[in-house]
Design an enzyme around this catalytic site. Structure first.
Site, PDB file in Angstrom:
ATOM      1  N   SER A 181      14.364  64.352  74.666  1.00  0.00           N
ATOM      2  CA  SER A 181      13.630  63.093  74.546  1.00  0.00           C
ATOM      3  C   SER A 181      14.402  61.970  75.225  1.00  0.00           C
ATOM      4  O   SER A 181      15.630  61.890  75.116  1.00  0.00           O
ATOM      5  CB  SER A 181      13.411  62.745  73.068  1.00  0.00           C
ATOM      6  OG  SER A 181      12.719  63.773  72.402  1.00  0.00           O
TER       7      SER A 181
ATOM      8  N   GLN B 111       5.771  59.103  74.258  1.00  0.00           N
ATOM      9  CA  GLN B 111       7.143  59.561  74.467  1.00  0.00           C
ATOM     10  C   GLN B 111       7.301  60.092  75.880  1.00  0.00           C
ATOM     11  O   GLN B 111       6.391  60.736  76.414  1.00  0.00           O
ATOM     12  CB  GLN B 111       7.506  60.670  73.479  1.00  0.00           C
ATOM     13  CG  GLN B 111       8.932  61.196  73.632  1.00  0.00           C
ATOM     14  CD  GLN B 111       9.211  62.365  72.705  1.00  0.00           C
ATOM     15  OE1 GLN B 111       8.846  63.497  73.002  1.00  0.00           O
ATOM     16  NE2 GLN B 111       9.832  62.085  71.575  1.00  0.00           N
TER      17      GLN B 111
ATOM     18  N   ASP C  98       8.445  63.775  66.736  1.00  0.00           N
ATOM     19  CA  ASP C  98       9.264  64.236  67.853  1.00  0.00           C
ATOM     20  C   ASP C  98       9.262  65.756  67.988  1.00  0.00           C
ATOM     21  O   ASP C  98       9.911  66.300  68.871  1.00  0.00           O
ATOM     22  CB  ASP C  98      10.705  63.732  67.679  1.00  0.00           C
ATOM     23  CG  ASP C  98      11.568  63.938  68.912  1.00  0.00           C
ATOM     24  OD1 ASP C  98      11.061  63.746  70.029  1.00  0.00           O
ATOM     25  OD2 ASP C  98      12.748  64.311  68.756  1.00  0.00           O
TER      26      ASP C  98
END
Length: 296
Positions: free
Chosen positions: A238, A288, A213
């Protein structure tokens, strides 16, 4: 300026964060480390949720995928409670659902699947070219070069502290180094834990989840010549995160994170990536989507 480069003390702190407290059989509690910004780092929540799921699964079943949504901003000063639902225990696959809760409200949701080892058909794409990671500058060597570009004088120290458990090295110049100049929406970093890990496969998967991430949406920024939140020209967060674990790997050995962005629209940007071992095995695929907004 301090130099909290990657080291074993920071790694021990991260491993301690991942060692969740078991409150009841399927309920776990975790805490947060100091954050770069006043919210919980998404990779930490995802990794902790996967730890919680994995601790309810037989040891002979390895994680092969996760799908997750970031629902609310996490409070770094409050504990996070992870509740695990045992959705399915089949002959080959085990499925778990995890909800992370703070202040009585869900902040994160994860579904993870685990599989008992079996033989199968084998193929993979070829690993992209990349320089030897040992020839690249460390974060402690690279980041201070761009201190003047950051949104605040303490950003370099905060970035180094937040990433001190991981040795992460950029193959090309990162977005904050070339803000104002659009580039191909692709980036590469090498990473590994800043110290030796045990042989527990779940730990290596969770460490890779944590790191995944950190830089995945960089490729979105590159396409538009934006430096990111550290420069102050983008607001981001995110939204969802998915990973597929194809082959065994060690997170304390070099892994190449090859990332690109096929699209951005509607205030959202999509990043997709593959993670390779140094000897060319495809270990992980990642996708993502995140909020990527230009401040008005």
């Amino acid at each position: 300026m301090s130099d909290p480069g990657p080291g074993p003390e920071a790694l021990e702190e991260l491993l301690d964060l991942l060692d969740l407290e078991r409150v009841e059989q399927d309920i776990f509690r975790g805490r947060s480390r100091s954050a770069i910004i006043p919210r919980v780092f998404g990779g930490q929540v995802a990794a902790q949720a996967l730890v919680a799921a994995g601790r309810t699964v037989p040891a002979d079943r390895a994680a092969h995928s996760l799908h997750s949504y970031f629902l609310r901003t996490g409070d770094p000063d409050a504990p996070i409670v992870y509740t695990v639902d045992r959705i399915r225990d089949g002959r080959s696959f085990t499925t778990r659902r995890v909800v992370a809760v703070q202040h009585g409200r869900p902040i994160f949701h994860l579904s993870a699947s685990f599989q008992a080892y079996e033989e199968g058909m084998e193929h993979q794409s070829a690993m992209p070219a990349a320089p030897d990671p040992e020839t690249l500058p460390t974060a402690a060597e690279l980041l201070p070069r761009y201190a003047d570009a950051f949104a605040g004088p303490d950003i370099v120290d905060r970035l180094l502290e937040a990433r001190a458990a991981v040795d992460l090295r950029y193959v090309h110049e990162p977005p904050f180094a070339t803000a104002g100049t659009p580039r191909e929406p692709r980036s590469q970093v090498w990473f590994r834990a800043a110290g030796k890990l045990t042989d527990d496969p779940l730990l290596h998967v969770c460490l890779a989840t944590y790191v995944s991430d950190m830089t995945l949406l960089d490729s979105v920024l590159l396409a538009h010549g934006r430096g990111g939140w550290t420069v102050g020209d983008v607001v981001g967060a995110s939204l969802d995160h998915a990973m597929w674990f194809h082959r065994p790997f060690r997170a304390d050995e070099w892994l190449l994170y090859d990332q690109e962005s096929p699209s951005s629209s509607g205030g959202r940007g999509l990043g997709q990536a593959r993670i390779w071992t140094q000897d060319g095995r495809l270990a992980i695929s990642v996708i993502q989507e995140g909020v990527v907004r230009v401040p008005r």
